[in-house]
Design an enzyme around this catalytic site. Structure first.
Site, PDB file in Angstrom:
ATOM      1  CE  LYS A 165      -3.236  -2.980   0.271  1.00  0.00           C
ATOM      2  NZ  LYS A 165      -3.970  -3.391  -0.934  1.00  0.00           N
ATOM      3  CE  LYS A 266      -9.825  -5.926  -2.382  1.00  0.00           C
ATOM      4  NZ  LYS A 266      -9.058  -5.034  -3.269  1.00  0.00           N
TER       5      LYS A 266
HETATM    6 MG    MG Z   1      -6.680  -2.610  -4.178  1.00  0.00          MG
END
Ligand code: MG
Length: 369
Positions: A165, A266
Protein backbone atom coordinates in the site's frame (compact mmCIF):
# COMPACT_ATOMS: atom_id res chain seq x y z
CA UNK A 1 -36.80 -25.74 -4.52
CA UNK A 2 -37.60 -22.56 -2.62
CA UNK A 3 -35.83 -20.45 -0.01
CA UNK A 4 -37.99 -20.49 3.10
CA UNK A 5 -35.83 -19.04 5.85
CA UNK A 6 -33.00 -16.50 6.12
CA UNK A 7 -30.98 -16.26 9.34
CA UNK A 8 -28.65 -13.28 9.76
CA UNK A 9 -25.64 -13.24 12.09
CA UNK A 10 -23.39 -10.35 13.08
CA UNK A 11 -19.79 -10.97 14.06
CA UNK A 12 -16.90 -8.63 14.80
CA UNK A 13 -13.66 -9.84 13.19
CA UNK A 14 -10.70 -8.10 14.90
CA UNK A 15 -7.44 -7.75 12.94
CA UNK A 16 -4.28 -9.12 14.53
CA UNK A 17 -2.48 -5.85 13.84
CA UNK A 18 -3.74 -2.34 13.08
CA UNK A 19 -3.71 -1.73 9.32
CA UNK A 20 -3.12 1.48 7.40
CA UNK A 21 -4.07 2.30 3.82
CA UNK A 22 -3.01 5.13 1.59
CA UNK A 23 0.13 6.37 3.25
CA UNK A 24 -1.48 6.13 6.68
CA UNK A 25 -4.67 8.00 5.75
CA UNK A 26 -7.07 5.25 6.83
CA UNK A 27 -6.72 2.91 9.84
CA UNK A 28 -8.54 -0.39 10.31
CA UNK A 29 -8.74 -2.56 13.46
CA UNK A 30 -12.02 -4.55 13.38
CA UNK A 31 -14.14 -5.77 10.46
CA UNK A 32 -17.93 -5.85 10.74
CA UNK A 33 -19.03 -9.20 9.26
CA UNK A 34 -22.52 -10.41 8.39
CA UNK A 35 -23.13 -14.14 7.90
CA UNK A 36 -26.33 -15.48 6.43
CA UNK A 37 -27.84 -18.96 6.34
CA UNK A 38 -30.35 -19.65 3.58
CA UNK A 39 -32.60 -22.64 4.23
CA UNK A 40 -34.75 -24.28 1.57
CA UNK A 41 -37.78 -26.53 1.48
CA UNK A 42 -35.49 -29.26 0.08
CA UNK A 43 -33.41 -29.37 3.23
CA UNK A 44 -30.33 -27.90 1.49
CA UNK A 45 -28.70 -25.02 3.35
CA UNK A 46 -26.37 -22.37 1.92
CA UNK A 47 -24.04 -19.96 3.67
CA UNK A 48 -22.91 -16.47 2.72
CA UNK A 49 -20.66 -13.82 4.23
CA UNK A 50 -20.53 -10.09 3.55
CA UNK A 51 -17.61 -8.26 5.13
CA UNK A 52 -16.67 -4.81 3.84
CA UNK A 53 -13.16 -3.54 4.57
CA UNK A 54 -14.49 -1.06 7.11
CA UNK A 55 -16.79 1.73 5.96
CA UNK A 56 -14.15 4.19 4.72
CA UNK A 57 -12.60 2.06 1.98
CA UNK A 58 -15.49 1.97 -0.53
CA UNK A 59 -19.21 2.82 -0.25
CA UNK A 60 -20.15 -0.25 1.82
CA UNK A 61 -21.30 -0.43 5.43
CA UNK A 62 -21.42 -3.49 7.69
CA UNK A 63 -24.68 -2.49 9.45
CA UNK A 64 -26.02 -1.53 6.01
CA UNK A 65 -25.86 -5.18 4.94
CA UNK A 66 -28.16 -6.19 7.78
CA UNK A 67 -30.54 -3.29 7.11
CA UNK A 68 -30.58 -4.10 3.41
CA UNK A 69 -31.28 -7.77 4.06
CA UNK A 70 -34.41 -6.79 5.96
CA UNK A 71 -35.61 -4.94 2.86
CA UNK A 72 -34.54 -7.72 0.48
CA UNK A 73 -35.96 -10.57 2.53
CA UNK A 74 -39.41 -10.40 0.95
CA UNK A 75 -37.85 -10.62 -2.52
CA UNK A 76 -35.62 -13.55 -1.54
CA UNK A 77 -38.10 -15.75 0.29
CA UNK A 78 -39.81 -18.06 -2.21
CA UNK A 79 -37.02 -17.82 -4.84
CA UNK A 80 -35.37 -20.94 -6.21
CA UNK A 81 -31.71 -20.40 -5.17
CA UNK A 82 -30.47 -22.45 -8.14
CA UNK A 83 -31.86 -19.86 -10.56
CA UNK A 84 -29.15 -17.33 -9.91
CA UNK A 85 -30.14 -14.73 -12.50
CA UNK A 86 -33.75 -14.73 -11.30
CA UNK A 87 -32.58 -14.19 -7.72
CA UNK A 88 -30.28 -11.42 -8.97
CA UNK A 89 -33.10 -9.69 -10.84
CA UNK A 90 -35.45 -10.00 -7.87
CA UNK A 91 -32.88 -8.35 -5.62
CA UNK A 92 -31.99 -5.63 -8.15
CA UNK A 93 -35.67 -4.87 -8.61
CA UNK A 94 -36.38 -4.75 -4.87
CA UNK A 95 -33.33 -2.64 -3.99
CA UNK A 96 -31.42 -0.99 -6.84
CA UNK A 97 -27.69 -0.62 -6.21
CA UNK A 98 -26.41 -1.67 -2.77
CA UNK A 99 -24.33 -4.43 -4.37
CA UNK A 100 -22.49 -5.14 -1.12
CA UNK A 101 -25.80 -6.19 0.50
CA UNK A 102 -26.60 -8.69 -2.25
CA UNK A 103 -23.24 -10.49 -2.42
CA UNK A 104 -23.77 -12.73 0.66
CA UNK A 105 -27.19 -13.80 -0.67
CA UNK A 106 -25.71 -14.60 -4.07
CA UNK A 107 -22.90 -16.54 -2.36
CA UNK A 108 -25.35 -18.68 -0.39
CA UNK A 109 -27.33 -19.40 -3.57
CA UNK A 110 -24.18 -20.61 -5.35
CA UNK A 111 -23.46 -22.80 -2.30
CA UNK A 112 -26.89 -24.42 -2.60
CA UNK A 113 -26.65 -24.79 -6.39
CA UNK A 114 -23.34 -26.59 -6.05
CA UNK A 115 -24.67 -28.95 -3.41
CA UNK A 116 -27.77 -29.65 -5.50
CA UNK A 117 -25.71 -30.83 -8.50
CA UNK A 118 -22.70 -32.20 -6.62
CA UNK A 119 -20.20 -29.71 -8.03
CA UNK A 120 -17.90 -27.20 -6.39
CA UNK A 121 -18.55 -23.54 -7.17
CA UNK A 122 -15.35 -23.31 -9.22
CA UNK A 123 -16.55 -26.20 -11.37
CA UNK A 124 -19.95 -24.51 -11.74
CA UNK A 125 -18.08 -21.44 -12.94
CA UNK A 126 -16.78 -23.45 -15.86
CA UNK A 127 -14.24 -25.78 -14.31
CA UNK A 128 -11.25 -25.25 -12.09
CA UNK A 129 -7.54 -25.39 -12.66
CA UNK A 130 -5.74 -28.23 -10.87
CA UNK A 131 -3.32 -25.79 -9.31
CA UNK A 132 -4.05 -23.41 -6.46
CA UNK A 133 -3.89 -19.63 -6.66
CA UNK A 134 -1.04 -17.60 -5.16
CA UNK A 135 -2.26 -15.60 -2.19
CA UNK A 136 -1.14 -11.98 -2.16
CA UNK A 137 -0.09 -10.48 1.14
CA UNK A 138 -1.61 -7.14 2.03
CA UNK A 139 1.20 -4.87 3.16
CA UNK A 140 0.15 -1.99 5.40
CA UNK A 141 1.59 1.39 4.45
CA UNK A 142 4.51 2.76 6.43
CA UNK A 143 8.25 3.39 6.32
CA UNK A 144 10.10 1.36 3.66
CA UNK A 145 11.84 -0.91 6.21
CA UNK A 146 8.56 -1.52 8.04
CA UNK A 147 6.93 -2.59 4.78
CA UNK A 148 9.86 -4.87 3.87
CA UNK A 149 9.56 -6.44 7.33
CA UNK A 150 5.94 -7.35 6.58
CA UNK A 151 6.88 -8.74 3.15
CA UNK A 152 9.68 -10.82 4.69
CA UNK A 153 7.27 -12.27 7.28
CA UNK A 154 4.94 -13.34 4.47
CA UNK A 155 7.87 -14.73 2.46
CA UNK A 156 8.66 -16.98 5.41
CA UNK A 157 5.19 -18.49 4.93
CA UNK A 158 5.70 -19.12 1.22
CA UNK A 159 4.06 -16.02 -0.22
CA UNK A 160 5.23 -14.97 -3.69
CA UNK A 161 2.66 -12.19 -4.25
CA UNK A 162 2.39 -8.93 -2.34
CA UNK A 163 0.09 -5.91 -2.49
CA UNK A 164 2.05 -3.03 -1.01
CA UNK A 165 0.00 0.00 0.00
CA UNK A 166 1.34 3.36 -1.11
CA UNK A 167 -0.35 6.66 -1.85
CA UNK A 168 -0.49 10.04 -0.19
CA UNK A 169 0.66 13.59 -0.68
CA UNK A 170 4.31 12.78 0.15
CA UNK A 171 5.34 11.69 -3.32
CA UNK A 172 9.03 11.49 -2.39
CA UNK A 173 8.16 8.96 0.33
CA UNK A 174 6.19 6.85 -2.13
CA UNK A 175 9.10 6.86 -4.58
CA UNK A 176 11.39 5.81 -1.72
CA UNK A 177 9.01 3.00 -0.69
CA UNK A 178 8.74 1.63 -4.23
CA UNK A 179 12.46 1.77 -5.00
CA UNK A 180 13.33 0.15 -1.66
CA UNK A 181 10.88 -2.71 -2.09
CA UNK A 182 11.85 -3.26 -5.76
CA UNK A 183 15.53 -3.35 -4.84
CA UNK A 184 14.71 -6.25 -2.51
CA UNK A 185 12.38 -8.06 -4.89
CA UNK A 186 13.08 -11.72 -5.55
CA UNK A 187 12.87 -13.50 -8.90
CA UNK A 188 9.35 -14.65 -9.62
CA UNK A 189 7.67 -12.42 -7.05
CA UNK A 190 4.54 -10.49 -7.95
CA UNK A 191 4.45 -7.06 -6.29
CA UNK A 192 1.55 -4.70 -6.86
CA UNK A 193 1.67 -1.10 -5.64
CA UNK A 194 -1.83 -0.29 -4.45
CA UNK A 195 -2.64 3.40 -4.20
CA UNK A 196 -6.26 2.95 -3.10
CA UNK A 197 -7.29 6.19 -4.86
CA UNK A 198 -5.03 8.29 -2.64
CA UNK A 199 -3.21 10.26 -5.37
CA UNK A 200 -4.33 13.31 -7.25
CA UNK A 201 -3.66 13.20 -10.98
CA UNK A 202 -0.54 15.31 -10.42
CA UNK A 203 0.79 13.07 -7.64
CA UNK A 204 0.18 9.99 -9.76
CA UNK A 205 2.12 11.39 -12.70
CA UNK A 206 5.03 12.47 -10.46
CA UNK A 207 5.46 9.07 -8.80
CA UNK A 208 4.65 6.84 -11.75
CA UNK A 209 6.95 8.74 -14.11
CA UNK A 210 9.73 8.79 -11.50
CA UNK A 211 9.73 4.99 -11.29
CA UNK A 212 8.74 4.25 -14.89
CA UNK A 213 12.08 2.48 -15.39
CA UNK A 214 10.94 -0.25 -12.98
CA UNK A 215 7.85 -1.26 -14.97
CA UNK A 216 5.83 -1.93 -11.82
CA UNK A 217 2.04 -2.13 -11.73
CA UNK A 218 -0.05 0.45 -9.87
CA UNK A 219 -3.54 -0.30 -8.60
CA UNK A 220 -6.20 2.39 -8.53
CA UNK A 221 -3.80 5.34 -8.88
CA UNK A 222 -6.71 7.82 -9.00
CA UNK A 223 -10.19 8.28 -7.61
CA UNK A 224 -12.33 7.66 -10.70
CA UNK A 225 -12.13 6.07 -14.13
CA UNK A 226 -11.88 9.59 -15.59
CA UNK A 227 -8.86 10.24 -13.36
CA UNK A 228 -7.31 6.93 -14.41
CA UNK A 229 -7.93 7.70 -18.08
CA UNK A 230 -6.03 10.97 -17.65
CA UNK A 231 -3.24 9.30 -15.66
CA UNK A 232 -3.01 6.65 -18.38
CA UNK A 233 -2.38 9.40 -20.94
CA UNK A 234 0.66 10.78 -19.15
CA UNK A 235 2.29 7.60 -17.76
CA UNK A 236 3.56 4.27 -19.07
CA UNK A 237 3.39 1.93 -16.04
CA UNK A 238 0.81 -0.89 -16.09
CA UNK A 239 -2.40 -0.07 -14.20
CA UNK A 240 -4.83 -2.22 -12.27
CA UNK A 241 -8.35 -0.93 -11.67
CA UNK A 242 -9.96 -2.01 -8.41
CA UNK A 243 -12.27 0.38 -6.52
CA UNK A 244 -13.56 1.90 -9.79
CA UNK A 245 -14.53 -1.53 -11.10
CA UNK A 246 -18.01 -1.88 -9.66
CA UNK A 247 -20.39 -2.70 -12.50
CA UNK A 248 -20.23 -4.66 -15.73
CA UNK A 249 -20.44 -1.32 -17.53
CA UNK A 250 -17.26 -0.24 -15.72
CA UNK A 251 -15.57 -3.43 -16.90
CA UNK A 252 -16.57 -2.95 -20.51
CA UNK A 253 -15.48 0.70 -20.45
CA UNK A 254 -12.06 -0.18 -19.01
CA UNK A 255 -11.64 -2.92 -21.60
CA UNK A 256 -12.85 -0.91 -24.59
CA UNK A 257 -10.95 2.27 -23.74
CA UNK A 258 -7.82 0.41 -22.63
CA UNK A 259 -7.73 2.11 -19.24
CA UNK A 260 -6.06 -0.76 -17.41
CA UNK A 261 -4.08 -3.96 -17.88
CA UNK A 262 -5.43 -5.72 -14.78
CA UNK A 263 -8.83 -6.03 -13.09
CA UNK A 264 -8.97 -6.18 -9.28
CA UNK A 265 -12.31 -7.90 -8.68
CA UNK A 266 -13.54 -7.90 -5.08
CA UNK A 267 -16.71 -9.87 -4.62
CA UNK A 268 -18.48 -7.83 -1.97
CA UNK A 269 -17.94 -4.65 -3.98
CA UNK A 270 -19.29 -6.00 -7.28
CA UNK A 271 -22.30 -7.81 -5.79
CA UNK A 272 -21.16 -11.44 -5.79
CA UNK A 273 -20.14 -14.25 -8.11
CA UNK A 274 -23.06 -13.89 -10.53
CA UNK A 275 -21.93 -10.41 -11.49
CA UNK A 276 -18.19 -11.05 -11.04
CA UNK A 277 -18.10 -13.94 -13.49
CA UNK A 278 -19.29 -11.59 -16.25
CA UNK A 279 -16.38 -9.26 -15.46
CA UNK A 280 -14.06 -12.27 -15.54
CA UNK A 281 -15.27 -13.08 -19.03
CA UNK A 282 -14.84 -9.48 -20.22
CA UNK A 283 -11.27 -9.62 -18.92
CA UNK A 284 -10.56 -12.96 -20.61
CA UNK A 285 -11.94 -11.63 -23.90
CA UNK A 286 -9.65 -8.57 -23.78
CA UNK A 287 -6.34 -9.99 -22.55
CA UNK A 288 -6.75 -8.45 -19.09
CA UNK A 289 -5.28 -10.24 -16.06
CA UNK A 290 -7.05 -10.42 -12.70
CA UNK A 291 -6.63 -10.26 -8.96
CA UNK A 292 -9.67 -11.93 -7.35
CA UNK A 293 -10.31 -11.24 -3.68
CA UNK A 294 -12.78 -10.91 -0.90
CA UNK A 295 -13.23 -7.33 0.24
CA UNK A 296 -12.37 -8.71 3.65
CA UNK A 297 -13.59 -11.38 6.00
CA UNK A 298 -13.21 -14.93 7.19
CA UNK A 299 -12.31 -18.19 5.48
CA UNK A 300 -15.80 -18.17 3.97
CA UNK A 301 -15.30 -14.93 2.07
CA UNK A 302 -11.81 -16.04 1.03
CA UNK A 303 -13.23 -19.32 -0.26
CA UNK A 304 -15.83 -17.62 -2.43
CA UNK A 305 -13.04 -15.60 -4.07
CA UNK A 306 -10.76 -18.65 -4.33
CA UNK A 307 -13.43 -20.50 -6.33
CA UNK A 308 -13.64 -17.71 -8.90
CA UNK A 309 -9.85 -17.37 -8.97
CA UNK A 310 -9.40 -21.07 -9.65
CA UNK A 311 -11.82 -20.90 -12.59
CA UNK A 312 -9.40 -18.53 -14.37
CA UNK A 313 -6.56 -19.84 -16.58
CA UNK A 314 -3.04 -19.54 -15.17
CA UNK A 315 -2.02 -16.89 -17.66
CA UNK A 316 -4.79 -14.56 -16.50
CA UNK A 317 -4.87 -14.95 -12.72
CA UNK A 318 -2.34 -12.93 -10.73
CA UNK A 319 -3.36 -13.76 -7.15
CA UNK A 320 -6.12 -14.02 -4.57
CA UNK A 321 -5.97 -13.07 -0.86
CA UNK A 322 -6.09 -14.81 2.50
CA UNK A 323 -7.73 -12.18 4.70
CA UNK A 324 -8.54 -14.94 7.21
CA UNK A 325 -4.86 -14.95 8.21
CA UNK A 326 -5.08 -11.33 9.36
CA UNK A 327 -7.88 -12.05 11.89
CA UNK A 328 -7.81 -13.08 15.54
CA UNK A 329 -10.89 -15.30 15.19
CA UNK A 330 -11.72 -18.30 12.99
CA UNK A 331 -15.44 -18.94 12.58
CA UNK A 332 -15.00 -22.28 10.80
CA UNK A 333 -12.19 -24.22 12.52
CA UNK A 334 -11.16 -27.26 10.51
CA UNK A 335 -13.33 -26.30 7.54
CA UNK A 336 -12.53 -24.73 4.17
CA UNK A 337 -9.36 -24.05 2.21
CA UNK A 338 -6.47 -22.40 4.02
CA UNK A 339 -3.41 -20.65 2.72
CA UNK A 340 -0.69 -23.31 2.53
CA UNK A 341 2.83 -22.37 1.41
CA UNK A 342 1.42 -19.16 -0.06
CA UNK A 343 -1.33 -20.78 -2.15
CA UNK A 344 -5.08 -21.27 -1.67
CA UNK A 345 -6.57 -24.34 -3.35
CA UNK A 346 -10.24 -25.24 -3.42
CA UNK A 347 -11.22 -28.90 -3.56
CA UNK A 348 -14.14 -30.87 -5.02
CA UNK A 349 -16.47 -30.43 -2.05
CA UNK A 350 -19.88 -29.56 -3.54
CA UNK A 351 -20.91 -25.92 -3.21
CA UNK A 352 -18.79 -23.50 -1.24
CA UNK A 353 -17.03 -26.20 0.73
CA UNK A 354 -16.88 -24.40 4.06
CA UNK A 355 -19.43 -24.26 6.86
CA UNK A 356 -19.13 -22.03 9.93
CA UNK A 357 -19.39 -23.28 13.49
CA UNK A 358 -22.78 -21.79 14.37
CA UNK A 359 -21.89 -21.75 18.07
CA UNK A 360 -19.12 -19.25 17.22
CA UNK A 361 -21.56 -16.99 15.40
CA UNK A 362 -23.94 -16.69 18.36
CA UNK A 363 -27.68 -16.20 17.98
CA UNK A 364 -28.99 -14.72 14.74
CA UNK A 365 -29.74 -11.00 14.93
CA UNK A 366 -32.65 -11.46 12.52
CA UNK A 367 -34.64 -14.33 11.01
CA UNK A 368 -36.93 -13.92 7.99
CA UNK A 369 -39.35 -16.62 6.83
MG1 MG B 1 -6.68 -2.61 -4.18
Amino acid sequence: MKINRISVYHKALPLKDPYWLSGGRLKFEVLDATFIKLETDSGLVGWGEGTPWGHTYVPAHGPGIRAGLETLSTAIIGQDPRKLDLVERAMDSCLPGHLYVKQPVDMACWDILGQSCDLSISDLLGGKRDTGTPAASSVSSGEPDYMMGIINAYRDRGYVAHSAKVGGSDTAKDIERIRHIESNKRDGEIILYDVNRAWTRREASIVMNSVADLGVTFEQPGETLDDIAQIRNVTTSPISVDESLVTLQDATRVAREGLADVFGIKLNRVGGLTKARRMRDVALAHGIQMFIMATGGSVMADTEAAHLAQSIPDAFIKACWSCQDMLTVDIAPGSGPRCIDGFITVDDTPGLGVVPDEALLGDPVAVYQ
